[in-house]
Design a protein around this motif. Structure first.
Motif, PDB file in Angstrom:
ATOM      1  N   TYR A 149      -4.836   5.826  -0.200  1.00  0.00           N
ATOM      2  CA  TYR A 149      -3.727   4.925  -0.494  1.00  0.00           C
ATOM      3  C   TYR A 149      -3.967   4.299  -1.861  1.00  0.00           C
ATOM      4  O   TYR A 149      -5.080   4.291  -2.377  1.00  0.00           O
ATOM      5  CB  TYR A 149      -3.597   3.827   0.568  1.00  0.00           C
ATOM      6  CG  TYR A 149      -4.906   3.154   0.915  1.00  0.00           C
ATOM      7  CD1 TYR A 149      -5.407   2.110   0.143  1.00  0.00           C
ATOM      8  CD2 TYR A 149      -5.652   3.566   2.017  1.00  0.00           C
ATOM      9  CE1 TYR A 149      -6.610   1.500   0.453  1.00  0.00           C
ATOM     10  CE2 TYR A 149      -6.859   2.959   2.332  1.00  0.00           C
ATOM     11  CZ  TYR A 149      -7.330   1.929   1.546  1.00  0.00           C
ATOM     12  OH  TYR A 149      -8.521   1.333   1.858  1.00  0.00           O
ATOM     13  N   ARG A 150      -2.889   3.818  -2.451  1.00  0.00           N
ATOM     14  CA  ARG A 150      -2.981   3.098  -3.725  1.00  0.00           C
ATOM     15  C   ARG A 150      -2.199   1.796  -3.582  1.00  0.00           C
ATOM     16  O   ARG A 150      -1.248   1.708  -2.811  1.00  0.00           O
ATOM     17  CB  ARG A 150      -2.392   3.926  -4.875  1.00  0.00           C
ATOM     18  CG  ARG A 150      -3.142   5.221  -5.174  1.00  0.00           C
ATOM     19  CD  ARG A 150      -2.492   5.952  -6.347  1.00  0.00           C
ATOM     20  NE  ARG A 150      -3.020   7.293  -6.536  1.00  0.00           N
ATOM     21  CZ  ARG A 150      -4.080   7.582  -7.269  1.00  0.00           C
ATOM     22  NH1 ARG A 150      -4.719   6.602  -7.877  1.00  0.00           N
ATOM     23  NH2 ARG A 150      -4.499   8.826  -7.397  1.00  0.00           N
ATOM     24  N   TYR A 151      -2.591   0.806  -4.360  1.00  0.00           N
ATOM     25  CA  TYR A 151      -1.885  -0.464  -4.343  1.00  0.00           C
ATOM     26  C   TYR A 151      -0.793  -0.465  -5.405  1.00  0.00           C
ATOM     27  O   TYR A 151      -1.044  -0.141  -6.564  1.00  0.00           O
ATOM     28  CB  TYR A 151      -2.842  -1.625  -4.622  1.00  0.00           C
ATOM     29  CG  TYR A 151      -3.878  -1.817  -3.549  1.00  0.00           C
ATOM     30  CD1 TYR A 151      -3.501  -2.012  -2.226  1.00  0.00           C
ATOM     31  CD2 TYR A 151      -5.239  -1.798  -3.850  1.00  0.00           C
ATOM     32  CE1 TYR A 151      -4.444  -2.185  -1.235  1.00  0.00           C
ATOM     33  CE2 TYR A 151      -6.192  -1.974  -2.858  1.00  0.00           C
ATOM     34  CZ  TYR A 151      -5.792  -2.172  -1.559  1.00  0.00           C
ATOM     35  OH  TYR A 151      -6.734  -2.341  -0.580  1.00  0.00           O
ATOM     36  N   TYR A 193     -10.493   3.028  -2.400  1.00  0.00           N
ATOM     37  CA  TYR A 193      -9.625   2.115  -1.661  1.00  0.00           C
ATOM     38  C   TYR A 193      -8.516   1.568  -2.544  1.00  0.00           C
ATOM     39  O   TYR A 193      -8.279   0.373  -2.609  1.00  0.00           O
ATOM     40  CB  TYR A 193     -10.446   0.969  -1.062  1.00  0.00           C
ATOM     41  CG  TYR A 193     -11.381   0.277  -2.028  1.00  0.00           C
ATOM     42  CD1 TYR A 193     -10.993  -0.867  -2.712  1.00  0.00           C
ATOM     43  CD2 TYR A 193     -12.657   0.778  -2.252  1.00  0.00           C
ATOM     44  CE1 TYR A 193     -11.855  -1.501  -3.590  1.00  0.00           C
ATOM     45  CE2 TYR A 193     -13.525   0.148  -3.123  1.00  0.00           C
ATOM     46  CZ  TYR A 193     -13.120  -0.994  -3.786  1.00  0.00           C
ATOM     47  OH  TYR A 193     -13.982  -1.609  -4.659  1.00  0.00           O
ATOM     48  N   GLY A 194      -7.825   2.459  -3.234  1.00  0.00           N
ATOM     49  CA  GLY A 194      -6.664   2.039  -4.004  1.00  0.00           C
ATOM     50  C   GLY A 194      -6.885   1.956  -5.495  1.00  0.00           C
ATOM     51  O   GLY A 194      -5.933   1.914  -6.268  1.00  0.00           O
ATOM     52  N   GLU A 195      -8.141   1.936  -5.922  1.00  0.00           N
ATOM     53  CA  GLU A 195      -8.444   1.854  -7.343  1.00  0.00           C
ATOM     54  C   GLU A 195      -9.860   2.366  -7.577  1.00  0.00           C
ATOM     55  O   GLU A 195     -10.664   2.437  -6.647  1.00  0.00           O
ATOM     56  CB  GLU A 195      -8.312   0.411  -7.837  1.00  0.00           C
ATOM     57  CG  GLU A 195      -9.204  -0.572  -7.105  1.00  0.00           C
ATOM     58  CD  GLU A 195      -8.973  -1.999  -7.556  1.00  0.00           C
ATOM     59  OE1 GLU A 195      -8.096  -2.227  -8.399  1.00  0.00           O
ATOM     60  OE2 GLU A 195      -9.687  -2.881  -7.076  1.00  0.00           O
ATOM     61  N   VAL A 242       0.849  -1.184   0.000  1.00  0.00           N
ATOM     62  CA  VAL A 242       0.000   0.000   0.000  1.00  0.00           C
ATOM     63  C   VAL A 242       0.886   1.235   0.000  1.00  0.00           C
ATOM     64  O   VAL A 242       1.800   1.356   0.809  1.00  0.00           O
ATOM     65  CB  VAL A 242      -0.920   0.011   1.235  1.00  0.00           C
ATOM     66  CG1 VAL A 242      -1.675   1.329   1.315  1.00  0.00           C
ATOM     67  CG2 VAL A 242      -1.896  -1.150   1.168  1.00  0.00           C
ATOM     68  N   TYR A 267      -7.997   9.272  -2.923  1.00  0.00           N
ATOM     69  CA  TYR A 267      -7.261   8.028  -2.711  1.00  0.00           C
ATOM     70  C   TYR A 267      -6.357   8.161  -1.484  1.00  0.00           C
ATOM     71  O   TYR A 267      -5.247   8.678  -1.587  1.00  0.00           O
ATOM     72  CB  TYR A 267      -6.405   7.700  -3.932  1.00  0.00           C
ATOM     73  CG  TYR A 267      -7.180   7.263  -5.145  1.00  0.00           C
ATOM     74  CD1 TYR A 267      -7.507   5.924  -5.329  1.00  0.00           C
ATOM     75  CD2 TYR A 267      -7.581   8.187  -6.104  1.00  0.00           C
ATOM     76  CE1 TYR A 267      -8.221   5.515  -6.445  1.00  0.00           C
ATOM     77  CE2 TYR A 267      -8.294   7.785  -7.228  1.00  0.00           C
ATOM     78  CZ  TYR A 267      -8.608   6.454  -7.391  1.00  0.00           C
ATOM     79  OH  TYR A 267      -9.317   6.054  -8.497  1.00  0.00           O
TER      80      TYR A 267
END
Length: 208
Positions: free
Chosen positions: A168-170, A144-146, A40, A166
């Motif tokens: 957070y991003r994955y 949630y990341g996307e 993350v 965002y």
């Protein structure tokens, strides 16, 4: 979860791994960590302008989709010295949320969502949002990341102005880990795989 004596169970997530590993071991299983989710990557700096917009009253609605994402927004606001201002802004803004974890975070802040899903799904969240007049409204969506394509499609159809936040991003998962997991599955070296999010499934099936 029962009958895991000696069975190898792959954990593909990144959170609460120690806790879940202990659960597998308590049932006699052998946990193997093979993250298909990727690390993350926090995006605190990206949130700052949206936090200011929220405080300024630029949004009619805020859609919260994860508990951890909601907490991250609040932590960033606290870091900026704007924690109380954000809470005040949320109290005067219509809140829609998805999931019981998000509900718990919102409740802990003393906030009351106007709407929430009934079953933790995006489909139900959209159905609930559709019962409100949204045309021309300004909405901030905590993701949630996307992206959530079906939610975007719905909002665009409703002619809504929206920003995607965002917390957070994955990042792309380690291809070596994916190679190992694919080999273990194909050669029946593991007896179970715990997939707990769409991104984990997608990364596994799209690998190679």
């Amino acid at each position: 979860m029962s009958g895991l004596n000696g069975k190898k169970v792959v954990l593909t997530g990144t959170r609460r791994l120690e806790e879940i590993s202990s659960l597998v071991e308590s049932r006699g299983g052998i946990p193997l960590i093979r993250s298909t989710q990727g690390q993350v990557c926090p995006t605190e700096k990206e949130l700052e302008p949206y936090i200011h917009r929220l405080i300024q009253g630029d949004y009619d609605w805020v859609v919260l989709t994860t508990g951890s994402g909601t907490e991250t927004i609040l932590k960033v606001a606290e870091t900026l010295g704007l924690g109380e201002e954000v809470k005040t802004a949320l109290r005067r803004t219509k809140i829609a949320l998805r999931g019981y974890k998000t509900q718990n975070v919102v409740k802990s802040l003393g906030l009351a969502p106007l709407i929430r899903d009934e079953d933790g799904t995006t489909t139900n969240l959209i159905k609930t949002l559709a019962s409100h007049h949204l045309k021309g409204k300004r909405i901030a969506i905590q993701l949630y990341g996307e992206p959530i394509p079906e939610l975007n499609e719905f909002l665009e159809k409703e002619k809504v102005q929206y920003d995607e936040l965002y917390p957070y991003r994955y990042l792309t998962p380690d291809p070596g880990v994916l190679d190992t997991l694919v080999k273990e599955i194909l050669e029946c070296e593991v007896q179970g795989v715990a997939l707990t999010s769409a991104v984990q499934v997608r990364n596994l099936f799209h690998h190679g």
